[in-house]
Motif scaffolding. Structure first.
Motif, short mmCIF file in Angstrom:
data_model
loop_
_atom_site.label_atom_id
_atom_site.label_comp_id
_atom_site.label_asym_id
_atom_site.label_seq_id
_atom_site.Cartn_x
_atom_site.Cartn_y
_atom_site.Cartn_z
N ILE A 136 36.40 33.04 48.37
CA ILE A 136 35.24 33.75 48.91
C ILE A 136 34.48 34.47 47.79
CG2 ILE A 136 36.76 35.59 49.75
CD1 ILE A 136 34.54 36.10 51.73
N THR A 137 35.23 34.91 46.77
CA THR A 137 34.55 35.54 45.64
C THR A 137 33.67 34.51 44.93
OG1 THR A 137 36.49 36.92 45.42
CG2 THR A 137 34.94 37.00 43.61
N VAL A 138 34.19 33.29 44.76
CA VAL A 138 33.38 32.23 44.15
C VAL A 138 32.10 32.03 44.97
CG1 VAL A 138 33.28 29.72 43.71
CG2 VAL A 138 35.32 31.01 43.08
N GLY A 139 32.25 32.00 46.29
CA GLY A 139 31.09 31.81 47.16
C GLY A 139 30.07 32.93 46.99
N LEU A 387 32.55 43.54 49.01
CA LEU A 387 34.02 43.66 49.07
C LEU A 387 34.50 43.62 50.52
CD1 LEU A 387 34.76 46.31 46.27
CD2 LEU A 387 35.27 43.86 46.27
N GLN A 388 33.70 44.26 51.35
CA GLN A 388 34.03 44.23 52.79
C GLN A 388 34.01 42.78 53.29
OE1 GLN A 388 34.66 46.79 54.95
NE2 GLN A 388 34.82 45.34 56.66
N ILE A 389 33.06 41.99 52.78
CA ILE A 389 33.00 40.57 53.19
C ILE A 389 34.26 39.84 52.73
CG2 ILE A 389 31.77 38.39 52.82
CD1 ILE A 389 29.17 39.94 52.73
N VAL A 390 34.70 40.12 51.49
CA VAL A 390 35.92 39.46 50.99
C VAL A 390 37.08 39.75 51.94
CG1 VAL A 390 37.61 39.37 49.10
CG2 VAL A 390 35.18 39.57 48.56
#
Ligand code: ASP
Length: 494
Positions: A136-139, A387-390
């Motif tokens: 997800i971080t890559v995204g 960060l919340q999304i991660v």
């Protein structure tokens, strides 16, 4: 005369896939005319037999005009391929629960030391969570850097929003239902109240729990007593694997059928409009599949690039064609066991759990989609929001069922967690199917990678030579015969 070398399965499936794209485009052209319209071919001759003409001719009392007949034929091809594809998927679904149950019971009961099970479980879940967070971080990073939402005008956004409003509403409602469940409910739901109910409804995680319990208990009762049960499950594992092998023979044709339908229904105009967004998702997924996973394999296992992809490509291609990690599971298990060399005690445990909770592709896509929709609405996401999304996407990917299209339902929860307008999903719905195919392929690849890492760390990964020898023996024996050692065993008993 020398025996002609047989074409490897993954090549056959790839040929099926490409042929499916070609036929799908033809059906799309004759049926809807959208492919060529999107590419700017405005010659009316190109629309002979479009869906509209066909519908009009039906309204006039039957598809009997020339143009309508062409569209009618294209429609029949589409319907026939829907049938063929669904038939194949049913075959896979049919085998998914039995293969998990039988092979996991045998796998666990063969572990002499059950504390090993806790260790394997811990490693598996740990690696799944870390790789999901990486994905997800890559995204998020890719979407922030490239900014795919900035290329869409407000009018384009609004027209997409109004076109897909009803569809989007359905997804939002599904997400609301999902949201009623707390994390505790989700964890509680893993434990079945009725093992047969779990099997009947095809709840993979519950079947895993049931099989684990039976397997562990089998190691705790006197060996003599347990033996017949283990032998039964062992024989049934061979039976279901045989069925998977039979199903795999028709996989190239089935992939053809599945792809024809997807391409026939594809709104090419929409794909071109959302090309930048789709490219960021596909690029991110490719990075995971072709760079991040091989790197992890390189560091933690002796498995190299070619070996990995050659072994698991049938599962990848099938995941791509079916958009379902769950339906692909039997093939994923077969590929990891037979072709990659992950021993059963690891694969039968790590892969079913992976198919349900490890969704790197889905998580990556959610990251890109969240930033894209925020950009469409002129929102700048802060670091805290990202960060919340991660966090939310990692947790959401665990709760995501391994079936087509649920990723977008979970996306609603991710968007809501940081206040991005939910109706934004209407914009991306039109290209969701094709991206679902790509992210499912990444999900399955991630499962296979983790299975290799865990197997390697547990000394349960066969060497390349061992795998080749087993494959050669199988090849020589063909589908109808027993393996040599099984035959000898049967003769001895008989
Ligand atoms: N189709 C995906 C899978 O089965 C889930 C999703 O992203 O929609 O792996």
């Amino acid at each position: 005369m020398g025996k002609r070398k047989k074409l490897a399965l993954h090549w056959k499936i790839l040929i099926g896939l490409l042929a499916g794209v070609v036929v799908g485009l033809l059906v799309n052209w004759f049926w809807t005319g959208s492919t060529w319209a999107a590419l700017g071919v405005n010659d009316p001759a190109a629309y002979v037999g479009t869906k509209a003409v066909y519908d009009a001719s039906v309204a006039e009392g039957g598809p009997n005009e020339d143009a309508g007949i062409v569209a009618g034929a294209a429609r029949q091809v589409r319907l026939a391929t829907v049938f063929a594809g669904q038939l194949f998927l049913r075959g896979l679904m049919f085998i998914a629960v039995p293969i998990v149950l039988f092979s996991l019971v045998v796998g666990v009961s063969s572990l002499n030391d059950t504390s090993r099970l806790g260790r394997i479980g811990g490693k598996t879940i740990g690696i799944y969570l870390v790789t999901t967070a990486v994905a997800i971080t890559v995204g998020l990073v890719a979407a922030n850097l490239i900014g795919p939402g900035k290329g869409i005008t407000e009018e384009q956004r609004d027209s997409l929003l109004s076109e897909q409003q009803a569809n989007a509403q359905q997804r939002i409602e599904a997400a609301n239902e999902q949201r009623q469940r707390t994390t505790w409910d989700i964890i509680l739901d893993i434990v079945p109240t009725n093992p047969f109910g779990a099997m009947a409804t095809g709840n993979t995680l519950q079947v895993v729990i049931a099989a684990l319990l039976v397997g562990v208990a089998l190691t705790m009762i006197p060996r003599e007593k347990g033996r017949p049960v283990i032998e039964f499950f062992d024989a049934m594992t061979d039976v279901v694997i045989k069925i998977v092998e039979m199903i795999l023979i028709i996989a190239p044709y089935a992939v053809f059928a599945l792809i024809v339908v997807v391409i026939a229904d594809l709104g090419v105009a929409l794909l071109l409009l959302l090309l930048q967004y789709a490219a960021v998702v596909v690029g991110g997924l490719a990075l995971m599949v072709f760079a991040v996973y091989p790197l992890i394999l390189r560091v933690f296992t002796p498995v190299r690039y070619k070996r990995f992809f050659r072994a698991i490509s049938p599962a990848q291609l099938l995941a791509f064609s079916s958009s379902s990690s769950g339906a692909t599971l039997p093939v994923t298990m077969e590929c990891c066991d037979e072709r990659l060399g992950v021993k059963e005690e690891i694969g039968s445990f790590v892969l079913p759990i992976g198919a349900t909770i490890n969704m790197d592709g889905t998580a990556l896509y959610q990251g890109v989609a969240a930033v894209f929709i925020a950009q469409l609405f002129g929102m700048d996401l802060t670091l805290a929001q990202q960060l919340q999304i991660v966090l939310t996407a990692t947790l959401a990917s665990i709760g995501t069922a391994a079936v087509p299209g649920v990723g977008i339902v979970m996306l609603v929860i991710v968007l809501d967690s940081v206040g991005i307008p939910l109706e934004g999903i209407a914009v991306i719905l039109g290209v969701d199917r094709i991206l679902d195919m790509c992210r499912t392929c990444c999900n399955v690849t991630g499962d296979c990678m983790v299975a290799s890492v865990v197997a390697s760390s547990e000394d349960a990964l066969r060497t390349e030579e061992e795998v080749a020898a087993r494959m050669a023996e199988k090849e020589a024996r063909g589908l109808d015969e027993f393996p040599k050692e099984e035959q000898e065993k049967a003769e001895a008993i008989g």
